[in-house]
Write a protein that holds these residues in place. Structure first.
Motif, short mmCIF file in Angstrom:
data_model
loop_
_atom_site.label_atom_id
_atom_site.label_comp_id
_atom_site.label_asym_id
_atom_site.label_seq_id
_atom_site.Cartn_x
_atom_site.Cartn_y
_atom_site.Cartn_z
N PRO A 1 0.82 -1.21 0.00
CA PRO A 1 0.00 0.00 0.00
C PRO A 1 0.86 1.26 0.00
O PRO A 1 1.90 1.33 0.69
N MET A 2 0.44 2.24 -0.79
CA MET A 2 1.12 3.53 -0.87
C MET A 2 0.11 4.55 -1.38
O MET A 2 -0.92 4.17 -1.96
N PRO A 3 0.37 5.84 -1.21
CA PRO A 3 -0.55 6.85 -1.73
C PRO A 3 -0.72 6.71 -3.24
O PRO A 3 0.21 6.30 -3.96
N GLY A 4 -1.91 7.06 -3.73
CA GLY A 4 -2.19 6.92 -5.14
C GLY A 4 -1.23 7.70 -6.02
O GLY A 4 -0.80 7.21 -7.08
N ASP A 5 -0.84 8.91 -5.59
CA ASP A 5 0.08 9.69 -6.42
C ASP A 5 1.46 9.07 -6.45
O ASP A 5 2.20 9.22 -7.43
N ALA A 6 1.83 8.32 -5.41
CA ALA A 6 3.11 7.62 -5.42
C ALA A 6 3.10 6.48 -6.44
O ALA A 6 4.09 6.25 -7.15
N ALA A 7 1.99 5.76 -6.51
CA ALA A 7 1.88 4.68 -7.49
C ALA A 7 1.96 5.20 -8.91
O ALA A 7 2.59 4.59 -9.79
N VAL A 8 1.33 6.35 -9.15
CA VAL A 8 1.38 6.97 -10.48
C VAL A 8 2.79 7.46 -10.78
O VAL A 8 3.32 7.26 -11.89
#
Length: 296
Positions: free
Chosen positions: A81-88
């Protein structure tokens, strides 16, 4: 601001992310077990597609982690799990680095966000191939007893273990919509299986005649958590309770040693989900495998 830190050094990764990983060791089991697994490299070091990832927020706090440690093409990512903006941003960083990425595994929704951005950047599409679920054991509920017993695998059994693990991997490929033998691990690693045998991490269930009829493995406990994997029963031996009894006994032994115990199931397989639920396993988080597909 999101910062992505890559390293090929497991010790450096654990020094940076260890406290974050230990805070939820069941959720993070795949990465923590992998980071603690011994490895040896050729003189020129680890392959290009090999790294650990630490995700930090603007304050410098660790807010996510991942890895790319698969030994075979397509060198799938595994994301916690990680923040959505980190995944992008991870997808964009890999694209800028020219690091082809065709498969992403891990926790939802991070894995979906990363795969979608990779697909957008490369003109393909992100297709979910398999939905899995992580479960943790509460109290073991013994299954209906069957003839036989649990027995540690020995080095003399390596050829049978290789065949069964190859079949287990092939089943996983088919469940994910891939051709058998083309997945994250295209073939079982003999030296790795021998290491696991020597360290007492693999067991057979022997039937009443003393013949191996099912295989169960478990990772060593890391941050107090052990994970059951793999579990394989040849098709002709399925439906007889061998695996249920083997997993129950291995799970009981691990808990007796002080470990929390977890495992993954394929959400599309109602039989295995029912079996593990009956043994006392409860859902923790949903995970998925995404492929980046490009039309010819």
């Amino acid at each position: 601001m999101i910062a992505l830190e890559f390293t090929s050094d497991a010790a450096r990764f654990l020094a940076a992310a260890g406290d974050h990983l230990a805070a939820d060791p069941v959720l993070n089991t795949v990465v923590t077990a992998n980071a603690h697994r011994p490895r040896s490299w050729p003189a020129d070091g680890p392959p290009r597609h090999f790294w650990w990832l630490v995700v930090r927020d603007g304050s410098g706090a660790v807010v996510g982690a991942g890895m790319r440690t698969a030994p075979d093409p397509p060198y799938a990512l595994y994301l916690l799990p990680m923040p959505g903006d980190a995944a992008v941003e991870l997808a964009r960083t890999l694209h800028r680095r020219g690091e082809e990425t065709l498969e992403v595994n891990g926790a939802l929704p991070a894995v979906q966000r990363c795969a979608a951005e990779l697909a957008r950047l490369t003109g393909g599409r992100a297709e979910p191939r398999i939905h899995t679920r992580l479960h943790e054991l509460g109290e073991v509920t013994p299954p209906a007893p069957v003839p036989g017993r649990l027995a540690a695998v020995t080095e003399e059994d390596i050829d049978l273990v290789l065949r069964w693990v190859a079949a287990f991997m092939g089943d996983a490929d088919e469940q994910a919509g891939r051709v058998r033998g083309t997945g994250v691990h295209a073939r079982p690693d003999r030296s790795e299986l021998l290491r696991r045998i020597r360290e007492g991490q693999l067991w057979f269930w022997l039937d009443g005649a003393g013949r191996p009829v099912s295989l169960t493995g478990a990772t060593p406990a890391v941050y107090g958590v052990a994970r059951i994997a793999p579990v394989y029963t040849p098709p002709e031996q399925r439906g007889r309770g061998w695996a249920s009894n083997a997993v129950a006994e291995v799970s009981r032994r691990l808990q007796s040693g002080g470990a929390r115990v977890c495992l993954f199931t394929d959400q599309a397989n109602p039989t295995s989900n029912k079996i593990y639920a009956a043994l006392g396993y409860r859902p923790v988080v949903d995970t998925a495998n995404y492929m980046i597909v490009r039309d010819a």
